[in-house]
Write a protein that holds these residues in place. Structure first.
Motif, PDB file in Angstrom:
ATOM      1  N   GLU A 127       8.493  -4.953  -5.837  1.00  0.00           N
ATOM      2  CA  GLU A 127       8.014  -3.664  -6.345  1.00  0.00           C
ATOM      3  C   GLU A 127       6.514  -3.477  -6.171  1.00  0.00           C
ATOM      4  OE1 GLU A 127       9.703  -2.772 -10.193  1.00  0.00           O
ATOM      5  OE2 GLU A 127      11.691  -2.626  -9.281  1.00  0.00           O
ATOM      6  N   LEU A 128       5.895  -4.400  -5.444  1.00  0.00           N
ATOM      7  CA  LEU A 128       4.450  -4.295  -5.211  1.00  0.00           C
ATOM      8  C   LEU A 128       4.102  -3.089  -4.342  1.00  0.00           C
ATOM      9  CD1 LEU A 128       3.117  -7.905  -4.540  1.00  0.00           C
ATOM     10  CD2 LEU A 128       2.208  -6.272  -6.207  1.00  0.00           C
ATOM     11  N   ASN A 129       2.889  -2.614  -4.526  1.00  0.00           N
ATOM     12  CA  ASN A 129       2.297  -1.604  -3.669  1.00  0.00           C
ATOM     13  C   ASN A 129       2.568  -1.975  -2.199  1.00  0.00           C
ATOM     14  OD1 ASN A 129       0.074  -0.400  -2.084  1.00  0.00           O
ATOM     15  ND2 ASN A 129      -0.626   0.299  -4.088  1.00  0.00           N
ATOM     16  N   PRO A 130       3.043  -0.998  -1.370  1.00  0.00           N
ATOM     17  CA  PRO A 130       3.423  -1.297   0.022  1.00  0.00           C
ATOM     18  C   PRO A 130       2.340  -2.036   0.818  1.00  0.00           C
ATOM     19  CG  PRO A 130       3.969   0.974  -0.530  1.00  0.00           C
ATOM     20  CD  PRO A 130       3.280   0.400  -1.731  1.00  0.00           C
ATOM     21  N   GLU A 131       1.080  -1.786   0.485  1.00  0.00           N
ATOM     22  CA  GLU A 131      -0.029  -2.447   1.186  1.00  0.00           C
ATOM     23  C   GLU A 131       0.055  -3.975   1.045  1.00  0.00           C
ATOM     24  OE1 GLU A 131      -2.242  -1.331   3.227  1.00  0.00           O
ATOM     25  OE2 GLU A 131      -3.649  -3.022   3.269  1.00  0.00           O
ATOM     26  N   LEU A 132       0.526  -4.436  -0.105  1.00  0.00           N
ATOM     27  CA  LEU A 132       0.560  -5.885  -0.345  1.00  0.00           C
ATOM     28  C   LEU A 132       1.960  -6.486  -0.304  1.00  0.00           C
ATOM     29  CD1 LEU A 132      -2.118  -6.546  -3.142  1.00  0.00           C
ATOM     30  CD2 LEU A 132      -2.274  -7.012  -0.679  1.00  0.00           C
ATOM     31  N   LEU A 133       2.976  -5.644  -0.127  1.00  0.00           N
ATOM     32  CA  LEU A 133       4.355  -6.138  -0.170  1.00  0.00           C
ATOM     33  C   LEU A 133       4.604  -7.286   0.809  1.00  0.00           C
ATOM     34  CD1 LEU A 133       7.338  -5.945  -1.073  1.00  0.00           C
ATOM     35  CD2 LEU A 133       7.635  -4.100   0.598  1.00  0.00           C
ATOM     36  N   MET A 134       4.361  -7.080   2.097  1.00  0.00           N
ATOM     37  CA  MET A 134       4.617  -8.153   3.075  1.00  0.00           C
ATOM     38  C   MET A 134       3.611  -9.296   2.947  1.00  0.00           C
ATOM     39  SD  MET A 134       7.514  -7.735   4.250  1.00  0.00           S
ATOM     40  CE  MET A 134       7.720  -9.182   5.261  1.00  0.00           C
ATOM     41  N   PRO A 135       2.299  -9.008   2.796  1.00  0.00           N
ATOM     42  CA  PRO A 135       1.361 -10.135   2.649  1.00  0.00           C
ATOM     43  C   PRO A 135       1.720 -11.073   1.487  1.00  0.00           C
ATOM     44  CG  PRO A 135       0.153  -8.109   3.064  1.00  0.00           C
ATOM     45  CD  PRO A 135       1.599  -7.716   2.902  1.00  0.00           C
TER      46      PRO A 135
END
Ligand code: PS7
Ligand code: MN
Ligand code: MN
Ligand code: MN
Ligand code: MN
Ligand code: MN
Length: 352
Positions: free
Chosen positions: A33-41
């Motif tokens: 559920e993280l902000n998309p900017e940090l989802l993959m990292p």
């Protein structure tokens, strides 16, 4: 609130989430559920460290093989197509290493500024783990001093906090002032790791591993194994109190840290594990069952904590106060740690 866009995901992205689900009991949902900017990292960061920890935890792996793997994991994990099939068949997370090639595909797509942080932390953690893995080989008693215990917690959790904080600030989702307070970041990791080590004592003992420092347990029993004998339950519980007190000292700094988070999804991600940790600390405190079996907070309590941890800092402070009060009420005047625990709980109860 953010949600993964499953329709737009590549097969290797899907694979990463599959291994995230498979290997993480507590972090999978909050990471997704993280902000998309940090989802993959953050997903890749988690899988790298989980892979490293699977090697660290594998007691069937010879130290001569394990040490170089830990020390060089940050380079090994960059090699296209790398997989690791030598983990023992009972290793719960061995599947992740067997299919690590799929994680590597996604790792190559992470923004360089984020990847540099992930690689740096994996390097430092792997080398710290290696120092302790060697030590455990030659010294069956595990760590000696409280400061050694805390250095181990730094390697496996304080560093995670450092890496995550750098990711939060790099993505502008946290106040850069957090970078000037490494002590607060360290407490976030130390608190989670210490609660994990206290709670898992029986499971780790069964596996022949010990993380509790001799400086602490030797005040209560002569031999580590004696801590698990039914006739020593009172001594074991007093020793447990000293470990709980040591962990509880990080609680106020965790609340200060959370004040620096700007994004709701990041707040939820950092707050949920912390409230679960203080609730777990309350559950284990004065609880002799912890020396017989693995104990966990109830599903109901976990649900309540999820709701409370996804609001704001004021509510999270209320949760910390509530559990501090419960610990305070269970405190035993016959316990040698009674006074110190009482003072520490008082501090949290009066926090802002
Ligand atoms: C990158 C989200 C938020 C500033 C795999 C999150 C295992 C408690 O030993 O799986 O199997 O019983 O129950 C997590 C600070 C680290 C510390 C450490 C990476 C918080 C490899 C978590 C998690 C920093 C070493 C999981 C430390 O417990 O352990 C990401 C801020 C991994 C955090 C390990 C333990 C984590 C842990 P075990 P668990
Ligand atoms: Mn480990
Ligand atoms: Mn582990
Ligand atoms: Mn595969
Ligand atoms: Mn554990
Ligand atoms: Mn665990």
């Amino acid at each position: 609130v953010h949600r993964r866009d499953v329709k737009k995901e590549t097969p290797s992205e899907k694979a990463c989430f599959k291994y995230l689900d498979l290997t993480s009991r507590s972090f999978s949902a909050v990471i997704q559920e993280l902000n998309p900017e940090l989802l993959m990292p953050v997903t890749i960061f988690y899988l790298c460290l989980r892979g490293l920890d699977t090697i660290e935890d594998d007691m069937t792996l010879d130290i001569e093989k394990k040490e170089p793997l830990l020390r060089d994991f940050h380079n090994i994990m960059e090699q296209d197509g790398w997989t690791f099939t030598e983990s023992g068949p009972n290793e719960k997370d061995r599947e992740l290493l067997v299919h690590f090639d799929e994680v590597i595909v996604e790792m190559k797509k992470v923004k360089p500024a984020y990847y540099a942080i992930i690689k740096d932390i994996t390097d430092k953690m792997g080398n710290g783990m290696a120092d302790y893995a060697r030590n455990a080989e030659f010294n069956a008693n595990g760590v000696a001093l409280v400061k050694d215990y805390e250095l181990y917690c730094h390697y496996v959790a304080g560093l995670v906090g450092d890496g995550l904080t750098r990711l939060f600030v790099e993505s502008k989702l946290a106040n850069p002032v957090l970078l000037t307070r490494p002590d607060l970041t360290e407490s976030m990791g130390q608190f989670l790791q210490k609660v994990n080590i206290i709670r898992d004592v029986r499971e780790d003992w069964d596996d022949g591993r010990r993380f509790w420092p001799k400086e602490t347990w030797s005040q209560y029993v002569d031999n580590w194994d004696d801590l698990f004998k039914p006739e020593n339950r009172q001594k074991a519980v007093f020793c447990q109190s000293e470990m709980v007190l040591n962990a509880l000292k990080h609680a106020d700094e965790c609340l200060f840290y959370m004040a620096g988070i700007r994004d709701q999804s990041v707040f939820n991600f950092v707050a949920i594990p912390q409230t679960m940790a203080i609730a777990t600390l309350e559950l284990v405190f004065q609880n002799p069952a912890m020396f017989d079996r693995n104990i966990k907070i109830t599903k109901g309590d976990a649900c309540q904590l999820m709701i409370e941890s996804t609001q704001n800092l004021r509510i999270v402070c209320d949760v910390f106060r509530r559990y501090a009060r419960r610990i305070h009420q269970k405190n035993d005047p016959k316990d040698p740690n009674y006074m110190a625990i009482s003072i520490q709980c008082g501090k949290i109860e009066q926090f802002i």
